[in-house]
Motif scaffolding. Structure first.
Motif, PDB file in Angstrom:
ATOM      1  N   GLN A  28       0.831  -1.201   0.000  1.00 10.42           N
ATOM      2  CA  GLN A  28       0.000   0.000   0.000  1.00 10.42           C
ATOM      3  C   GLN A  28       0.872   1.259   0.000  1.00 10.42           C
ATOM      4  O   GLN A  28       0.557   2.248  -0.668  1.00 10.42           O
ATOM      5  CB  GLN A  28      -0.912  -0.008   1.231  1.00 10.42           C
ATOM      6  CG  GLN A  28      -1.944  -1.117   1.248  1.00 10.42           C
ATOM      7  CD  GLN A  28      -3.084  -0.869   0.285  1.00 10.42           C
ATOM      8  OE1 GLN A  28      -3.456   0.268   0.040  1.00 10.42           O
ATOM      9  NE2 GLN A  28      -3.633  -1.929  -0.281  1.00 10.42           N
ATOM     10  N   CYS A  32       0.715   4.040  -2.980  1.00 13.68           N
ATOM     11  CA  CYS A  32       0.200   5.363  -2.611  1.00 13.68           C
ATOM     12  C   CYS A  32       1.309   6.379  -2.361  1.00 13.68           C
ATOM     13  O   CYS A  32       1.023   7.503  -1.922  1.00 13.68           O
ATOM     14  CB  CYS A  32      -0.673   5.254  -1.356  1.00 13.68           C
ATOM     15  SG  CYS A  32      -2.103   4.168  -1.539  1.00 13.68           S
ATOM     16  N   THR A  92     -13.168   0.606   6.071  1.00 16.80           N
ATOM     17  CA  THR A  92     -13.126   1.302   4.788  1.00 16.80           C
ATOM     18  C   THR A  92     -11.836   0.937   4.056  1.00 16.80           C
ATOM     19  O   THR A  92     -10.994   0.220   4.578  1.00 16.80           O
ATOM     20  CB  THR A  92     -13.204   2.822   4.995  1.00 16.80           C
ATOM     21  OG1 THR A  92     -12.174   3.216   5.913  1.00 16.80           O
ATOM     22  CG2 THR A  92     -14.548   3.219   5.573  1.00 16.80           C
ATOM     23  N   SER A  93     -11.674   1.460   2.861  1.00 16.34           N
ATOM     24  CA  SER A  93     -10.572   1.029   2.011  1.00 16.34           C
ATOM     25  C   SER A  93      -9.217   1.277   2.673  1.00 16.34           C
ATOM     26  O   SER A  93      -8.989   2.321   3.292  1.00 16.34           O
ATOM     27  CB  SER A  93     -10.627   1.768   0.673  1.00 16.34           C
ATOM     28  OG  SER A  93     -10.377   3.147   0.860  1.00 16.34           O
ATOM     29  N   LYS A  94      -8.318   0.293   2.524  1.00 16.45           N
ATOM     30  CA  LYS A  94      -6.964   0.446   3.048  1.00 16.45           C
ATOM     31  C   LYS A  94      -6.250   1.597   2.362  1.00 16.45           C
ATOM     32  O   LYS A  94      -5.393   2.249   2.952  1.00 16.45           O
ATOM     33  CB  LYS A  94      -6.179  -0.854   2.842  1.00 16.45           C
ATOM     34  CG  LYS A  94      -6.657  -2.013   3.686  1.00 16.45           C
ATOM     35  CD  LYS A  94      -5.800  -3.240   3.430  1.00 16.45           C
ATOM     36  CE  LYS A  94      -6.283  -4.421   4.259  1.00 16.45           C
ATOM     37  NZ  LYS A  94      -5.465  -5.634   3.994  1.00 16.45           N
ATOM     38  N   LYS A  95      -6.620   1.828   1.105  1.00 13.93           N
ATOM     39  CA  LYS A  95      -5.996   2.909   0.346  1.00 13.93           C
ATOM     40  C   LYS A  95      -6.154   4.235   1.069  1.00 13.93           C
ATOM     41  O   LYS A  95      -5.181   4.988   1.249  1.00 13.93           O
ATOM     42  CB  LYS A  95      -6.646   2.990  -1.037  1.00 13.93           C
ATOM     43  CG  LYS A  95      -6.314   4.249  -1.815  1.00 13.93           C
ATOM     44  CD  LYS A  95      -7.193   4.398  -3.041  1.00 13.93           C
ATOM     45  CE  LYS A  95      -8.605   4.777  -2.684  1.00 13.93           C
ATOM     46  NZ  LYS A  95      -9.440   5.029  -3.882  1.00 13.93           N
ATOM     47  N   TYR A 289      -3.817   4.326  -6.579  1.00  9.57           N
ATOM     48  CA  TYR A 289      -5.125   3.713  -6.796  1.00  9.57           C
ATOM     49  C   TYR A 289      -6.173   4.725  -7.224  1.00  9.57           C
ATOM     50  O   TYR A 289      -7.348   4.383  -7.366  1.00  9.57           O
ATOM     51  CB  TYR A 289      -5.607   3.031  -5.508  1.00  9.57           C
ATOM     52  CG  TYR A 289      -4.808   1.812  -5.110  1.00  9.57           C
ATOM     53  CD1 TYR A 289      -4.862   0.651  -5.860  1.00  9.57           C
ATOM     54  CD2 TYR A 289      -4.011   1.824  -3.973  1.00  9.57           C
ATOM     55  CE1 TYR A 289      -4.141  -0.474  -5.492  1.00  9.57           C
ATOM     56  CE2 TYR A 289      -3.289   0.705  -3.592  1.00  9.57           C
ATOM     57  CZ  TYR A 289      -3.357  -0.438  -4.355  1.00  9.57           C
ATOM     58  OH  TYR A 289      -2.642  -1.546  -3.986  1.00  9.57           O
ATOM     59  N   GLU A 295     -13.714  10.381  -1.215  1.00 10.66           N
ATOM     60  CA  GLU A 295     -12.461  10.153  -0.485  1.00 10.66           C
ATOM     61  C   GLU A 295     -11.698  11.459  -0.285  1.00 10.66           C
ATOM     62  O   GLU A 295     -11.047  11.658   0.755  1.00 10.66           O
ATOM     63  CB  GLU A 295     -11.611   9.135  -1.245  1.00 10.66           C
ATOM     64  CG  GLU A 295     -12.197   7.733  -1.227  1.00 10.66           C
ATOM     65  CD  GLU A 295     -11.509   6.794  -2.207  1.00 10.66           C
ATOM     66  OE1 GLU A 295     -11.567   5.564  -1.991  1.00 10.66           O
ATOM     67  OE2 GLU A 295     -10.936   7.285  -3.193  1.00 10.66           O
ATOM     68  N   SER A 367     -20.974  -3.602   0.571  1.00  2.59           N
ATOM     69  CA  SER A 367     -21.490  -3.816  -0.777  1.00  2.59           C
ATOM     70  C   SER A 367     -22.485  -4.976  -0.763  1.00  2.59           C
ATOM     71  O   SER A 367     -22.559  -5.744   0.210  1.00  2.59           O
ATOM     72  CB  SER A 367     -20.341  -4.128  -1.735  1.00  2.59           C
ATOM     73  OG  SER A 367     -19.731  -5.357  -1.384  1.00  2.59           O
ATOM     74  N   LYS A 370     -20.656  -8.279  -0.313  1.00  6.15           N
ATOM     75  CA  LYS A 370     -20.154  -8.512   1.042  1.00  6.15           C
ATOM     76  C   LYS A 370     -21.297  -8.743   2.024  1.00  6.15           C
ATOM     77  O   LYS A 370     -21.162  -9.527   2.973  1.00  6.15           O
ATOM     78  CB  LYS A 370     -19.290  -7.329   1.488  1.00  6.15           C
ATOM     79  CG  LYS A 370     -17.973  -7.218   0.736  1.00  6.15           C
ATOM     80  CD  LYS A 370     -17.094  -6.131   1.313  1.00  6.15           C
ATOM     81  CE  LYS A 370     -15.796  -6.005   0.534  1.00  6.15           C
ATOM     82  NZ  LYS A 370     -14.988  -7.240   0.601  1.00  6.15           N
ATOM     83  N   ASP A 438     -14.762 -10.880  -5.690  1.00  6.67           N
ATOM     84  CA  ASP A 438     -14.747 -11.215  -4.264  1.00  6.67           C
ATOM     85  C   ASP A 438     -14.168 -12.613  -4.032  1.00  6.67           C
ATOM     86  O   ASP A 438     -13.399 -12.831  -3.090  1.00  6.67           O
ATOM     87  CB  ASP A 438     -16.173 -11.135  -3.716  1.00  6.67           C
ATOM     88  CG  ASP A 438     -16.238 -11.375  -2.220  1.00  6.67           C
ATOM     89  OD1 ASP A 438     -15.844 -10.474  -1.463  1.00  6.67           O
ATOM     90  OD2 ASP A 438     -16.665 -12.472  -1.814  1.00  6.67           O
ATOM     91  N   ASP A 477      -4.325  -6.270  -6.826  1.00  9.22           N
ATOM     92  CA  ASP A 477      -4.644  -5.044  -7.563  1.00  9.22           C
ATOM     93  C   ASP A 477      -5.334  -5.325  -8.893  1.00  9.22           C
ATOM     94  O   ASP A 477      -5.928  -4.417  -9.482  1.00  9.22           O
ATOM     95  CB  ASP A 477      -3.362  -4.242  -7.828  1.00  9.22           C
ATOM     96  CG  ASP A 477      -2.744  -3.705  -6.549  1.00  9.22           C
ATOM     97  OD1 ASP A 477      -3.476  -3.571  -5.555  1.00  9.22           O
ATOM     98  OD2 ASP A 477      -1.528  -3.431  -6.548  1.00  9.22           O
TER      99      ASP A 477
END
Length: 633
Positions: A28, A32, A92-95, A289, A295, A367, A370, A438, A477
């Motif tokens: 990550q 990023c 939430t997103s790791k990004k 990403y 965001e 989602s 999920k 998924d 990814d």
């Protein structure tokens, strides 16, 4: 209240920085990095200029440009600890968490460099453009280089330790503080950037150094250290701020606008943050990403201020209290007041409302895929739990249990008999694509978990584990657009490189070429064997969980197809160098037997059949054998 602010920085900041950097994920960080550098580099400079300009034009204190920019630089250092905690808790997103936390680490260092520059200007030193650029490059780039040097040296030192939790904790703690003191005090560079580089290097290359329980213990240790450091630094800062306000109460009464200007300054801080993210938005969307509008809003709102800003403000106050004609004592007091007020307001207003903002933007919702998977997993877990605890209905000593009451207390059991849909029953194209993505992610997660288990069991070396983990991260990814492709990243580490022909035809000693060849073959065999085993385990787990659904079959077929080349490579080695595979398997079995012996000794001690001294004596013998085996591996 009279604590030295430099001591405040030196005593607590290295631990906070190292823990935050070490806990990040290497892949990550890599993806990023450009976004973090944009926010921490140009972003901090823009924020400093915007806040400094606003202070110069609107503050009632008649500060000069240098003083205004100095406070602007102090307030540009972010500390989003509360926001990151909420993001991780909500899943939430790791990004987003990585960008926010990584930017905070880097801009702390940049803010300190900017602070050092403007403080010297305020104290009467003059700079031209060339000297400013030279100062910034020396202090920042030199600090990063020294952080990497400390990381490499300490990792080499860690290589001589084996399964010693206390020593590993002590070494990581010591190197973070030694690096900070050496760079900050002795060389006058940025100790913050040094420790940040040190922690990120550890996150990228050192996590596989720590095995099993040691890895968990080290993680818990650093979480506790960071929590204690954060708590103490805020308590001490609060005491110092309160003391400064009370001592200069007459000043605040005379300038009643100070409290009102604090609220205006909070507005300036938020607007400057929004302007920085807005100006860099197109670049932030392009790199890594990417970044969507929602965001970007969270990044703006996550600009909390914390320990670094407070410590630097206290340093300004200390400088203002010394005998010099440039910085008056009341200016230092106002710096501490405004910085402490901004820290308080951002923590209370921004930090406490982040969860509501995430909910309003719909970023905390699961989602459809999920949500269906979660309901399915809940039903399966409850069923298996009932099967596992079925014997408790009739206990040999206490008799039968009232199972109706048990179900009443466990609300999840009340509707267990209801019909539940399989998560892959929906055949719409969009849902099918999401389900397929998924399924690939879940299989790759299982593969990575197997790699960690094999590392702890001694089936693979640290270097092999790093290669395998990286292949899974890179495949993650691409799960939305391509079939499973983690094998593609491994091929360059399995097959001989193109320069091998040149190496064979060179004048180098034959012993060196033979050594290189054997090492390369061993590494390739370890990688292929681990890849096949991890995928086999992950396929079985996925099928046990999802059954024979269409999605599971597609993902399992992709996994099997990826292993064809690995099986072919091992077969070629088996035909050409059969003794090599035997040697590798012998090493694995030796390590596994020693691990099993050590576990048996621990179990005998836990059951009371061995005393602690006897357990320690036997366990030391197995550990020495394992370490010797690791040295010869």
């Amino acid at each position: 209240a009279n604590i030295n602010p430099d001591l405040l920085l030196a005593a607590f900041l290295p631990a906070l920085l190292f823990e935050s950097a070490f806990s990040m994920e290497a892949h990550q960080i890599k993806k990023c990095m450009a976004q973090m550098l944009l926010l921490a580099g140009p972003g901090v400079l823009m924020s400093t200029f915007l806040l400094g300009t606003a202070l110069k034009l609107t503050s009632p204190y008649d500060w000069n440009w240098e003083t205004s920019l100095l406070l602007g630089g102090l307030l540009s250092a972010t500390d989003p600890v509360a926001v990151v905690a909420v993001l991780k808790e909500l899943g939430t997103s790791k990004k987003l968490s990585t960008i926010i936390e990584g930017e905070s680490l880097m801009n702390d260092g940049v803010s300190v460099v900017v602070y050092q520059l403007f403080l010297q200007m305020v104290l009467g030193r003059s700079f031209n453009t060339g000297s400013i650029l030279m100062f910034l490059s020396e202090v920042s780039l030199g600090a990063v280089a020294l952080g990497l040097a400390f990381a490499i040296i300490s990792l080499l030192w860690l290589g001589f330790t084996f399964n010693d939790t206390i020593l590993e904790m002590t070494l990581t703690l010591a190197v973070s503080y030694i690096a900070f003191y050496t760079v900050q005090d002795a060389l006058k560079y940025s100790g913050i950037l040094t420790v940040t580089a040190l922690g990120m290097f550890y996150a990228a290359f050192a996590k596989t150094t720590f095995k099993g329980d040691n890895r968990r213990s080290l993680h818990d240790f650093w979480e506790i250290v960071a929590y204690i450091a954060n708590t103490i630094i805020f308590i001490l800062s609060g005491v110092i701020i309160a003391d400064g306000v009370l001592r200069h109460n007459v000043h605040f009464e005379r300038h009643g606008t100070s409290w009102g200007f604090l609220l205006l300054l909070y507005f300036y801080v938020q607007m400057a943050r929004a302007a920085v993210v807005g100006a860099l938005y197109l670049l932030l969307r392009y790199f890594g990403y990417g970044l969507d509008f929602k965001e970007a809003i969270i990044i703006v709102w996550s600009g909390l201020r914390g320990a670094v800003s407070l410590s630097l403000a206290l340093s300004v106050k200390r400088a203002s209290d010394t005998a010099q004609p440039f910085l008056k004592p009341e200016v230092g007091t106002m710096f501490v007041f405004f910085t402490g007020g901004i820290v308080f307001l951002t923590l209370i207003l921004n930090g406490s409302t982040t969860q509501f903002l995430l909910h309003a933007l719909g970023m905390d919702n699961l989602s459809v895929t999920k949500l269906r998977m979660s309901n399915y997993a809940r039903h399966e877990i409850l069923n298996k739990t009932l099967e596992a605890f079925g014997d408790l209905k009739d206990d040999e000593e206490l008799g039968p249990a009232d199972w109706v009451t048990v179900k009443k207390y466990i609300t999840g059991l009340s509707n267990l008999e209801d019909e539940h849909a399989h998560p892959h029953d929906d055949n719409h194209d969009h849902i099918h694509t999401m389900n397929l993505r998924d399924g690939r992610v879940r299989l790759l997660n299982g593969v990575q978990a197997s790699y960690w288990a094999m590392l702890d069991e001694g089936r693979i070396t640290q270097a092999t584990a790093n290669i395998l983990m990286r292949s899974v991260d890179e495949a993650m990814d691409l799960v939305s657009s391509r079939p499973l492709c983690d094998w593609n990243s491994l091929q360059s580490n399995v097959y001989f490189p193109s320069y091998y022909r040149f190496l064979s035809a060179s004048m180098l000693p034959q012993s060196f070429i033979t050594y290189f060849t054997v090492q390369r073959l061993e590494s390739g065999c370890y990688i292929c064997a681990a890849f096949l085993r991890a995928h086999r385990i992950a396929r079985r787990q996925l099928q046990d969980f999802l059954g024979d659904s269409e999605i599971a079959k597609i993902v399992i077929d992709e996994s099997n197809a990826g292993g064809e080349e690995a099986r072919k490579f091992l077969e070629e080695v088996r035909c050409t160098f059969p003794q090599l595979l035997c040697v590798l398997k012998t090493r694995q079995v030796t390590y596994a037997v020693l691990t099993h012996l050590s576990e048996n000794v621990q179990n005998l001690w836990k059951t009371g059949l061995l005393e602690e001294k006897e357990m320690a004596h036997l366990d030391d013998a197995w550990q020495i054998s394992r370490s010797l085996r690791g040295v010869h591996n």
